[in-house]
Design a protein around this motif. Structure first.
Motif, PDB file in Angstrom:
ATOM      1  N   MET A   6       0.833  -1.203   0.000  1.00 48.45           N
ATOM      2  CA  MET A   6       0.000   0.000   0.000  1.00 48.45           C
ATOM      3  C   MET A   6       0.872   1.260   0.000  1.00 48.45           C
ATOM      4  N   TYR A   7       1.909   1.267   0.840  1.00 43.60           N
ATOM      5  CA  TYR A   7       2.831   2.402   0.834  1.00 43.60           C
ATOM      6  C   TYR A   7       3.461   2.576  -0.546  1.00 43.60           C
ATOM      7  N   GLY A   8       3.850   1.459  -1.159  1.00 41.00           N
ATOM      8  CA  GLY A   8       4.504   1.526  -2.455  1.00 41.00           C
ATOM      9  C   GLY A   8       3.614   2.098  -3.540  1.00 41.00           C
ATOM     10  N   LEU A   9       2.323   1.743  -3.534  1.00 40.26           N
ATOM     11  CA  LEU A   9       1.403   2.265  -4.540  1.00 40.26           C
ATOM     12  C   LEU A   9       1.313   3.790  -4.456  1.00 40.26           C
ATOM     13  N   VAL A  10       1.308   4.315  -3.249  1.00 45.30           N
ATOM     14  CA  VAL A  10       1.234   5.770  -3.084  1.00 45.30           C
ATOM     15  C   VAL A  10       2.595   6.406  -3.364  1.00 45.30           C
ATOM     16  N   ALA A  11       3.671   5.717  -2.990  1.00 41.67           N
ATOM     17  CA  ALA A  11       5.017   6.269  -3.192  1.00 41.67           C
ATOM     18  C   ALA A  11       5.349   6.442  -4.667  1.00 41.67           C
ATOM     19  N   ILE A  12       4.746   5.645  -5.532  1.00 45.17           N
ATOM     20  CA  ILE A  12       5.012   5.771  -6.969  1.00 45.17           C
ATOM     21  C   ILE A  12       4.698   7.183  -7.452  1.00 45.17           C
ATOM     22  N   GLY A  13       3.614   7.773  -6.937  1.00 44.38           N
ATOM     23  CA  GLY A  13       3.250   9.128  -7.342  1.00 44.38           C
ATOM     24  C   GLY A  13       4.307  10.144  -6.956  1.00 44.38           C
ATOM     25  N   PHE A  70      -7.795  -7.800  -2.251  1.00 39.85           N
ATOM     26  CA  PHE A  70      -7.730  -6.793  -3.319  1.00 39.85           C
ATOM     27  C   PHE A  70      -6.316  -6.238  -3.438  1.00 39.85           C
ATOM     28  N   LEU A  71      -5.698  -5.898  -2.312  1.00 39.12           N
ATOM     29  CA  LEU A  71      -4.340  -5.352  -2.328  1.00 39.12           C
ATOM     30  C   LEU A  71      -3.347  -6.388  -2.824  1.00 39.12           C
ATOM     31  N   LEU A  72      -3.544  -7.638  -2.437  1.00 36.25           N
ATOM     32  CA  LEU A  72      -2.657  -8.716  -2.842  1.00 36.25           C
ATOM     33  C   LEU A  72      -2.637  -8.883  -4.359  1.00 36.25           C
ATOM     34  N   LEU A  73      -3.765  -8.610  -5.001  1.00 34.97           N
ATOM     35  CA  LEU A  73      -3.858  -8.708  -6.454  1.00 34.97           C
ATOM     36  C   LEU A  73      -3.490  -7.391  -7.140  1.00 34.97           C
ATOM     37  N   ALA A  74      -3.909  -6.275  -6.545  1.00 32.53           N
ATOM     38  CA  ALA A  74      -3.750  -4.977  -7.207  1.00 32.53           C
ATOM     39  C   ALA A  74      -2.303  -4.532  -7.282  1.00 32.53           C
ATOM     40  N   ALA A  75      -1.513  -4.787  -6.255  1.00 29.07           N
ATOM     41  CA  ALA A  75      -0.134  -4.295  -6.233  1.00 29.07           C
ATOM     42  C   ALA A  75       0.719  -4.893  -7.358  1.00 29.07           C
ATOM     43  N   PRO A  76       0.777  -6.215  -7.514  1.00 25.65           N
ATOM     44  CA  PRO A  76       1.604  -6.747  -8.618  1.00 25.65           C
ATOM     45  C   PRO A  76       1.057  -6.399 -10.000  1.00 25.65           C
ATOM     46  N   VAL A  77      -0.273  -6.347 -10.148  1.00 27.06           N
ATOM     47  CA  VAL A  77      -0.849  -5.964 -11.434  1.00 27.06           C
ATOM     48  C   VAL A  77      -0.479  -4.522 -11.766  1.00 27.06           C
ATOM     49  N   SER A  78      -0.548  -3.643 -10.789  1.00 27.88           N
ATOM     50  CA  SER A  78      -0.200  -2.238 -11.007  1.00 27.88           C
ATOM     51  C   SER A  78       1.261  -2.086 -11.406  1.00 27.88           C
ATOM     52  N   MET A  79       2.148  -2.817 -10.733  1.00 29.91           N
ATOM     53  CA  MET A  79       3.570  -2.716 -11.069  1.00 29.91           C
ATOM     54  C   MET A  79       3.863  -3.288 -12.455  1.00 29.91           C
ATOM     55  N   ALA A  80       3.172  -4.374 -12.808  1.00 31.17           N
ATOM     56  CA  ALA A  80       3.370  -4.942 -14.141  1.00 31.17           C
ATOM     57  C   ALA A  80       2.906  -3.962 -15.215  1.00 31.17           C
ATOM     58  N   PHE A  81       1.759  -3.318 -14.974  1.00 32.76           N
ATOM     59  CA  PHE A  81       1.268  -2.326 -15.921  1.00 32.76           C
ATOM     60  C   PHE A  81       2.234  -1.155 -16.044  1.00 32.76           C
ATOM     61  N   LEU A  82       2.743  -0.688 -14.915  1.00 38.44           N
ATOM     62  CA  LEU A  82       3.655   0.455 -14.936  1.00 38.44           C
ATOM     63  C   LEU A  82       4.944   0.114 -15.678  1.00 38.44           C
ATOM     64  N   GLY A  83       5.474  -1.086 -15.421  1.00 37.34           N
ATOM     65  CA  GLY A  83       6.682  -1.499 -16.116  1.00 37.34           C
ATOM     66  C   GLY A  83       6.478  -1.570 -17.624  1.00 37.34           C
TER      67      GLY A  83
END
Length: 309
Positions: free
Chosen positions: A17-24, A150-163
């Motif tokens: 969760m911290y990482g998702l916000v830190a990306i911004g 939700f977080l368990l799925l959303a975090a890796p999907v978000s990072m894959a999309f960003l990459g």
């Protein structure tokens, strides 16, 4: 120590969760060298955007139908606010001294807090967030709450999309060029204003995903939820190497693990029994930030902050 696997999972989830916000934080800093201290409040508005969608849905709507709509609502609200802030608050100050946009960001964070409080008077304490039915789930000695799925799925999907976005798309490559040398990128025909707007929008999108995860995890949202979490996300960005998008997620996970493990086990250290518990979680997070700034200011994967400032 038999609870160690559970604590490691808890730290991994919190750190994601911290990482998702830190990306911004790290995306905006990497391109325009601006620390957007209003990003925590953009995260907060995403949570209330999701809640607004939930309250607008007809009664009896299942959470499985509502959750995608809530996620879209959170992303729309957070992105519109972030893009509007970039266009009307930060862009006119790009040539101003560094202190001017910093003060503007702090002022914007206060404005957003008060605006949400005015829109949701109950937000001063907390507003109940809907829950995903079912669970909890057990894997050996590890328990995963339904809201964490939700977080368990959303975090890796978000990072894959960003990459994929950064490495494979034209806009992503434009972001890399702008981050390296904005003047040369502009001479090469890259619309740097559009690139910066995209960076703000992407950061807000991930913050909105994190806000929905926060609401599902804790079952509530409030108008001040972005303040402490935003500071921790900034800590994660510095820890990972501010300006490095992968470092932001790694820094978030390291911070989440450190906070969880110190909270759970530091009271067992002789002479430190009074320093454990949830009330000390925030303290240890910022102690870690101070240590990083003292001994490795460039973070785990980044360059020295002083060289970019």
């Amino acid at each position: 120590m038999h609870e160690l696997p559970q604590q490691l999972v808890n730290g991994l989830l919190l750190g994601s969760m911290y990482g998702l916000v830190a990306i911004g934080y790290t995306m905006v800093y990497g391109i325009v060298q601006l620390i957007n201290f209003a990003h925590g409040e953009i995260f907060m508005t995403g949570g209330f955007g999701a809640l607004t969608v939930w309250l607008m849905l007809p009664g009896g709507t299942t959470m499985w139908v509502a959750l995608p709509l809530m996620l879209i609502g959170a992303i729309i609200v957070a992105t519109l606010i972030a893009v509007g802030a970039e266009r009307f608050a930060y862009r006119p100050l790009r040539s101003a001294p560094r202190l001017a946009p910093l003060i503007t960001a702090i002022g914007l964070s206060i404005v957003l807090q008060q605006a949400v409080w005015a829109w949701y008077p109950d937000a001063k304490s907390s507003v109940v967030f809907p829950e995903i039915p079912g669970g909890p789930f057990h894997i050996g000695s590890i328990t995963i709450q339904t809201g964490d799925v939700f977080l368990l799925l959303a975090a890796p999907v978000s990072m894959a999309f960003l990459g994929f976005f950064v490495k494979k798309t034209r806009t992503g490559r434009g972001m890399q060029a702008t981050a390296q040398d904005p003047d040369t990128a502009k001479l090469m025909g890259i619309n740097t204003d559009r690139i910066i707007t995209v960076a703000f929008a992407l950061g807000a999108t991930f913050a909105a995903v994190g806000a929905v995860a926060y609401g599902l995890k804790y079952g509530e949202v409030n108008y001040r939820m972005g303040f402490i979490l935003g500071l921790k996300a900034f800590t994660a960005a510095v820890l990972g190497g501010i300006g490095n998008i992968y470092g932001a997620m790694i820094g978030g996970i390291v911070l989440g693990l450190a906070e969880t493990l110190t909270t759970a086990y530091i009271a067992d250290v002789p002479g430190m029994s009074q320093l454990g518990g949830q009330s000390w979680g925030n303290t240890w997070a910022f102690v870690l930030l101070i240590l990083v700034l003292l001994f490795r200011p460039q973070g785990l994967l980044g360059e020295r902050v002083a060289d970019r400032a």
